[in-house]
Design a protein around this motif. Structure first.
Motif, PDB file in Angstrom:
ATOM      1  N   GLU A 175      51.633  33.664  45.535  1.00  0.00           N
ATOM      2  CA  GLU A 175      51.184  35.058  45.539  1.00  0.00           C
ATOM      3  C   GLU A 175      52.193  35.879  46.329  1.00  0.00           C
ATOM      4  O   GLU A 175      51.931  37.010  46.698  1.00  0.00           O
ATOM      5  CB  GLU A 175      49.804  35.180  46.194  1.00  0.00           C
ATOM      6  N   GLN A 199      43.796  31.965  42.304  1.00  0.00           N
ATOM      7  CA  GLN A 199      44.318  32.458  41.035  1.00  0.00           C
ATOM      8  C   GLN A 199      44.313  31.422  39.912  1.00  0.00           C
ATOM      9  O   GLN A 199      43.741  31.639  38.849  1.00  0.00           O
ATOM     10  CB  GLN A 199      45.733  33.010  41.247  1.00  0.00           C
ATOM     11  N   LYS A 202      40.787  30.138  38.914  1.00  0.00           N
ATOM     12  CA  LYS A 202      39.914  31.000  38.107  1.00  0.00           C
ATOM     13  C   LYS A 202      40.414  31.068  36.675  1.00  0.00           C
ATOM     14  O   LYS A 202      39.617  31.167  35.737  1.00  0.00           O
ATOM     15  CB  LYS A 202      39.737  32.377  38.735  1.00  0.00           C
ATOM     16  N   ARG A 221      47.134  33.368  53.923  1.00  0.00           N
ATOM     17  CA  ARG A 221      48.549  33.695  53.718  1.00  0.00           C
ATOM     18  C   ARG A 221      49.216  33.762  55.089  1.00  0.00           C
ATOM     19  O   ARG A 221      48.751  34.481  55.978  1.00  0.00           O
ATOM     20  CB  ARG A 221      48.702  35.039  52.981  1.00  0.00           C
ATOM     21  N   GLN A 235      38.322  37.691  49.696  1.00  0.00           N
ATOM     22  CA  GLN A 235      38.490  38.471  48.476  1.00  0.00           C
ATOM     23  C   GLN A 235      37.242  38.338  47.624  1.00  0.00           C
ATOM     24  O   GLN A 235      36.641  37.270  47.559  1.00  0.00           O
ATOM     25  CB  GLN A 235      39.622  37.882  47.628  1.00  0.00           C
ATOM     26  N   HIS A 458      53.639  41.405  40.486  1.00  0.00           N
ATOM     27  CA  HIS A 458      52.255  41.051  40.831  1.00  0.00           C
ATOM     28  C   HIS A 458      52.220  39.558  41.157  1.00  0.00           C
ATOM     29  O   HIS A 458      52.303  39.182  42.297  1.00  0.00           O
ATOM     30  CB  HIS A 458      51.327  41.431  39.667  1.00  0.00           C
ATOM     31  N   HIS A 459      52.102  38.707  40.180  1.00  0.00           N
ATOM     32  CA  HIS A 459      52.336  37.274  40.359  1.00  0.00           C
ATOM     33  C   HIS A 459      52.747  36.705  39.010  1.00  0.00           C
ATOM     34  O   HIS A 459      52.620  37.380  37.992  1.00  0.00           O
ATOM     35  CB  HIS A 459      51.142  36.558  40.989  1.00  0.00           C
ATOM     36  N   ARG A 499      46.199  38.211  31.945  1.00  0.00           N
ATOM     37  CA  ARG A 499      47.092  37.076  32.214  1.00  0.00           C
ATOM     38  C   ARG A 499      47.835  36.615  30.968  1.00  0.00           C
ATOM     39  O   ARG A 499      47.427  36.885  29.846  1.00  0.00           O
ATOM     40  CB  ARG A 499      46.291  35.876  32.737  1.00  0.00           C
TER      41      ARG A 499
HETATM   42  N1  ASP Z   1      45.189  36.643  42.661  1.00  0.00           N
HETATM   43  C1  ASP Z   1      45.517  38.039  42.775  1.00  0.00           C
HETATM   44  C2  ASP Z   1      45.665  38.412  44.240  1.00  0.00           C
HETATM   45  O1  ASP Z   1      45.175  37.712  45.113  1.00  0.00           O
HETATM   46  C3  ASP Z   1      44.487  38.927  42.177  1.00  0.00           C
HETATM   47  C4  ASP Z   1      44.346  38.756  40.705  1.00  0.00           C
HETATM   48  O2  ASP Z   1      45.344  38.795  39.990  1.00  0.00           O
HETATM   49  O3  ASP Z   1      43.192  38.662  40.251  1.00  0.00           O
HETATM   50  O4  ASP Z   1      46.224  39.449  44.559  1.00  0.00           O
END
Ligand code: ASP
Length: 596
Positions: A175, A199, A202, A221, A235, A458-459, A499
């Motif tokens: 991340e 991430q 899910k 983190r 979160q 983002h990721h 995604r």
């Molecule tokens: N995993 C992402 C984050 O922690 C959020 C996401 O893409 O749902 O920022």
């Protein structure tokens, strides 16, 4: 129970009743033979009175009570004598005439005032966190957070989402932060990573056909701690199958609208939440998490001043830079020292300098003449140029214009940060507004000079916009992503994306990010395999519960809404963690300390 009522439950409706209360001594006052105690429990405070004529033993015992002693009292609810009511207290009309007192525990002198809202050193509050919790502010915040989380759970439950726990001991998932690692005892030299977010889990739940998932998830983190950042945080994690951006954004908008109405009915929300493309946010607000409680937009005047006689402007533009600025409304009369302070601030954000232009006068741009312009640049600019600058920046006579001439990225950052600081400091932010917006159309990748490769903005699991997929081969930097952020009052409250669900596209992303095929298989083989078994299109979002709770509580640090936070050095002051361990434990974990 050791009580029949909680303190705040007492009122005129039960006058004459015998009640038993249990709680802490908040305050003691002795008056002409009577002893008054404010008895505090979680619900609030009630006054209890010890009269030697009613109960000589209790009165004698009450003489020894000190702050934070734990007591149980039994007595009769009575009206306070006329003139002694306390209108500030919900229980201010009544008191309890004590017949019996039991001391349940004594207390040392507290390390700080519990019953007064005075500033206390934060580390002291963290060492004695359990005492801090007895104070109104932290208690209120913790209970508000509970209400927030409960409302969130109800919201998702009502919409058919399944609450699923995911592992804490897992494998690194990028991340963009450093992992916390846990050495394995069973497998020498191997490590679990604590999740930076759930991430991949899910996404795998979506491959598993669960379709709608949420979790109040703990994430870890290893980053430097800040007012809005902790090494571990919470979160709201959400993922859905068979959705587009629109579904996730409207679910999020509805959630925040509901939460605001339920928990902060005093705050206004403007719907629909504006959706601002990333580029526009950067141009107008100098950042991707704009505070929209005030205007003060940034204007670009590069073209207007490109050929002006002012050398700084001309040279900056010739070198490919920009000239941008913003207006501080009604601040044309700024003092020299304030201006010097602003320049210092701009320099601390990375500006070479800050050019000010004060427009004196009455608010009508047509009335502006050169005498009314106070600036070192004035004599190099024409009145027409100054008027054009004013129009672009939204300034009128009476305002102060601040200009930055620099590379685009620097000008953007400096003005964005100035805007954020000054808007709040000058009182321009509407205090009754929760200003939400979505930021959309983020770039997919950013080139990292330092690493010499592309990085996911983002990721790496975020999908590119369909028609930009071919750009991944020709111009990866131009590809847009299907990511979005939600912003509240200048804070990033969360983010997510649609995604990638195809193995080959996911592999391509990893390759662009500099992973070799071996590395991809080793680190992400499980995900690519899962994608090869009929992964549904899916997307989701994650919201920072700590930040949202902080904003809802009107606080400026997430530590104020976390029961046991770490301090700014990532230390738990109460337990004194992190701490050393026994040599035997290290040996079990196959770890030998470095001797330097
Ligand atoms: N995993 C992402 C984050 O922690 C959020 C996401 O893409 O749902 O920022």
């Amino acid at each position: 129970m050791l009580r029949t009522h909680s303190a705040a439950e007492l009122g005129k409706n039960i006058l004459g009743s015998l009640v038993t209360l249990a709680g802490w001594v908040d305050r003691r006052r002795d008056h002409g033979g009577l002893i008054f105690i404010d008895l505090r429990d979680r619900s609030g405070v009630a006054q209890v009175v010890f009269n030697p004529e009613h109960s000589p033993t209790s009165h004698a015992l009450a003489g020894d009570l000190r702050s934070e002693y734990v007591i149980q009292v039994m007595g009769e609810v009575a009206l306070r004598p006329a003139g002694t009511e306390n209108p500030k207290l919900p229980t201010g009309e009544i008191e309890v005439l004590v017949k019996d007192l039991k001391v349940l525990n004594t207390s040392e002198t507290p390390p700080f005032y519990i019953n007064e809202d005075v500033e206390v050193d934060e580390n002291l509050r963290l060492v004695y966190r359990y005492m801090d919790m007895r104070r109104a502010r932290l208690k209120r915040n913790i209970i508000l957070r509970h209400a927030l989380v409960r409302a969130i759970r109800n919201y998702f439950d009502e919409r058919g989402f399944v609450d699923i726990e995911t592992p804490i001991l897992g494998k690194s998932t990028p991340e963009g932060a450093r992992d916390y690692l846990v050495p394995s005892r069973v497998h020498a030299g191997k490590f679990y990573a604590l999740p930076q977010s759930p991430q991949q889990m899910k996404q795998l739940l979506m491959v598993g056909g669960l379709e709608r998932y949420y979790q109040i998830a703990r994430c870890f983190r290893d980053e430097d701690t800040r007012a809005d950042r902790q090494p571990e945080f919470t979160q709201l994690d959400v993922e859905m199958s068979f959705v587009t951006e629109e579904d996730v954004l409207s679910l999020t908008e509805e959630l925040f609208t509901m939460l605001t109405q339920a928990l902060r009915p005093d705050m206004r929300v403007i719907t629909p939440f504006p959706r601002i493309p990333y580029r526009e946010a950067m141009a107008k607000y100098g950042c991707d998490k704009p505070d929209l409680r005030f205007g003060m937009e940034i204007g670009d005047v590069t073209e207007i001043v490109a050929d002006s006689d002012f050398a700084v402007f001309r040279q900056t533009v010739a070198a490919g830079g920009v000239v941008r600025g913003l207006a501080l409304p009604g601040r044309a009369d700024i003092s020299r020292s304030e201006l010097a302070e602003l320049t210092g601030l701009a320099q601390s954000f990375g500006a070479k300098g800050l050019l000010s232009m004060a427009l004196m006068g009455d608010g009508v741009l047509d009335h502006l003449n050169m005498e009314m312009v106070k600036s070192v640049a004035a004599k190099y600019l024409t009145l027409d140029q100054i008027k054009q600058i004013s129009v672009h920046i939204g300034a009128k006579p009476g305002d102060l214009i601040l200009l930055v001439a620099d590379e685009s990225a620097v000008a953007c950052r400096v003005l964005g940060r100035l805007r954020g600081e000054l808007g709040v400091k000058l009182g321009l932010a509407d205090p009754r507004l929760f200003a939400y917006c979505f930021i959309v159309d983020f770039p997919l990748l950013a080139w990292s000079q330092e690493l010499g490769r592309w990085e996911a903005v983002h990721h790496p699991f975020t999908s590119p916009v369909e028609e930009d997929i071919s750009l991944l081969d020709s111009a990866p930097g131009q590809a847009r992503s299907r990511a979005y952020d939600i912003v509240l009052n200048g804070y990033e409250a969360g983010g997510g994306s649609i995604r990638i669900h195809q193995a080959d596209l996911q592999r391509k992303m990893f390759r662009l990010m500099g992973y070799t095929d071996d590395q991809i298989n080793e680190r992400f083989g499980h995900l690519l395999t899962a994608f090869s078994y009929g992964a549904p299109p899916h997307g989701g979002i994650a919201l920072g519960i700590d930040r949202v709770a902080m904003l809802f509580a009107g606080e400026e640090s997430i530590r104020e809404v976390i029961a046991f936070p770490k301090n700014q050095q990532a230390m738990d002051m109460l337990f004194d963690a992190p701490a050393g361990v026994e040599p035997g434990q290290l040996k079990d974990l196959h770890i030998r300390p470095m001797d330097d």
